[in-house]
Scaffold this motif. Structure first.
Motif, short mmCIF file in Angstrom:
data_model
loop_
_atom_site.label_atom_id
_atom_site.label_comp_id
_atom_site.label_asym_id
_atom_site.label_seq_id
_atom_site.Cartn_x
_atom_site.Cartn_y
_atom_site.Cartn_z
N THR A 145 0.84 -1.20 0.00
CA THR A 145 0.00 0.00 0.00
C THR A 145 0.88 1.25 0.00
O THR A 145 1.84 1.35 0.76
N GLU A 248 -6.84 1.50 -2.98
CA GLU A 248 -5.67 1.86 -2.19
C GLU A 248 -6.01 2.91 -1.12
O GLU A 248 -5.49 2.86 -0.01
N LYS A 252 -5.54 2.36 2.88
CA LYS A 252 -4.85 3.35 3.71
C LYS A 252 -5.69 3.70 4.95
O LYS A 252 -5.16 3.78 6.06
#
Length: 307
Positions: A145, A248, A252
């Motif tokens: 990530t 993504e 996060k």
């Protein structure tokens, strides 16, 4: 005498043990160290709840084999399947597969398939004998990530009006591929708390991503971001990189350090985009088809037939 019967929730411990035994045997055959890891009770019960009529066990004095299957609207597939080493070659696996196929056919599915390890000649040969034809590869991609990624907006299905959100999932699934319906998968993720569904473009979503965040394996508490499926409207296929950014961004917010994504090899352009985005191929599965729908995906449908 071997009896084939529908799997019950109370079978979870034996199914978990046999799952480990079956895959350790495969690892030994390819020269890998077997990892002693067990599927959790929560995972097995969630898989069973998805399609209880399509999940079976083979028993004599003890469990000899098990099989899971699913259907997404008119598209069905056989998932995780295992037989004890001493029962292999005795027709137990064939009986389990035939029962799963019969159950899928009861839902009038237009296509039936499965995915297996391409380096397992035993598995590929067995499925071929049962009429499954190798058609393509499903690549499992991974990337770390990027916590500095520019956030992209999306909505989480769990926070939206339930009926409206599920209706949107159905509509988008069906537009992307006639007969496809991910609503059971989405409802299962929500009910059993194993994942989340992202919708891009709400209230008229043009893409969804079904993401597993709770581990399959017992005793593993490290959060993951394992994409089970991505569907994109035919008119929005060029926005695939935006969907990757949304996934993504979600990872996060969950403080998840790794993302996995399935892409079938028929989606070559999307595979190239994912590689440019930083994904790398970690493994490959062989997709095999017993019965194929006459329709063809109009939009993008990235999924893995594993559970």
């Amino acid at each position: 005498m071997v009896k084939i019967q529908n799997m019950k929730s109370s079978d979870w411990k034996e199914v978990s043990r046999l799952n480990t035994l079956a895959f350790n045997t495969y690892n030994q055959n390819i020269g890998s160290e077997p990892s002693v890891s067990y599927r959790s009770r929560a995972n097995i019960e969630a898989c069973l709840a998805m399609f209880p009529d399509g999940c079976f066990v083979a028993k004599e004095n003890h469990l000899l084999g098990y099989i899971f299957s699913r259907y997404w609207g008119k598209h069905g597939w056989i998932g995780t399947f295992g037989v004890t080493p001493e029962s292999q070659g005795k027709g137990v696996g064939k009986q389990l597969i035939q029962c799963a196929i019969e159950s899928i056919n009861k839902h009038k599915c237009e296509s039936i398939g499965l995915e297996t390890m391409p380096d397992s000649s035993y598995n590929v040969g067995m499925y071929a004998k049962l009429g499954f034809c190798p058609v393509s590869s499903t690549l499992i991609l991974e990337k770390p990530t990027n916590f500095s990624v520019i956030p992209v907006s999306y909505e989480k299905l769990s926070l939206l009006p339930k009926e409206e959100a599920l209706s949107a999932v159905y509509q988008l699934s069906h537009i992307a591929w006639n007969g496809l319906d991910y609503t059971l998968e989405v409802k299962n993720a929500n009910e059993y708390k194993w994942g989340e569904t992202l919708l891009c473009g709400w209230p008229q979503p043009w893409a969804i991503a079904i993401i597993r965040t709770f581990p399959v394996i017992e005793g593993v508490f490290k959060p993951i971001c394992e994409v089970n499926a991505v569907v994109i409207h035919p008119n929005k296929s060029h926005l695939f990189p935006t969907v990757l950014q949304a996934i993504e961004t979600f990872a996060k917010t969950q403080n998840i350090s790794k993302i996995s994504l399935p892409i079938n090899s028929i989606y070559w352009a999307e595979l190239q985009e994912a590689l440019k985005y930083g994904f790398r191929v970690s493994r490959a599965m062989q997709r095999m088809i017993l019965k194929q729908s006459n329709s063809y995906p109009l939009g993008i449908d990235l999924s893995k037939w594993l559970m």
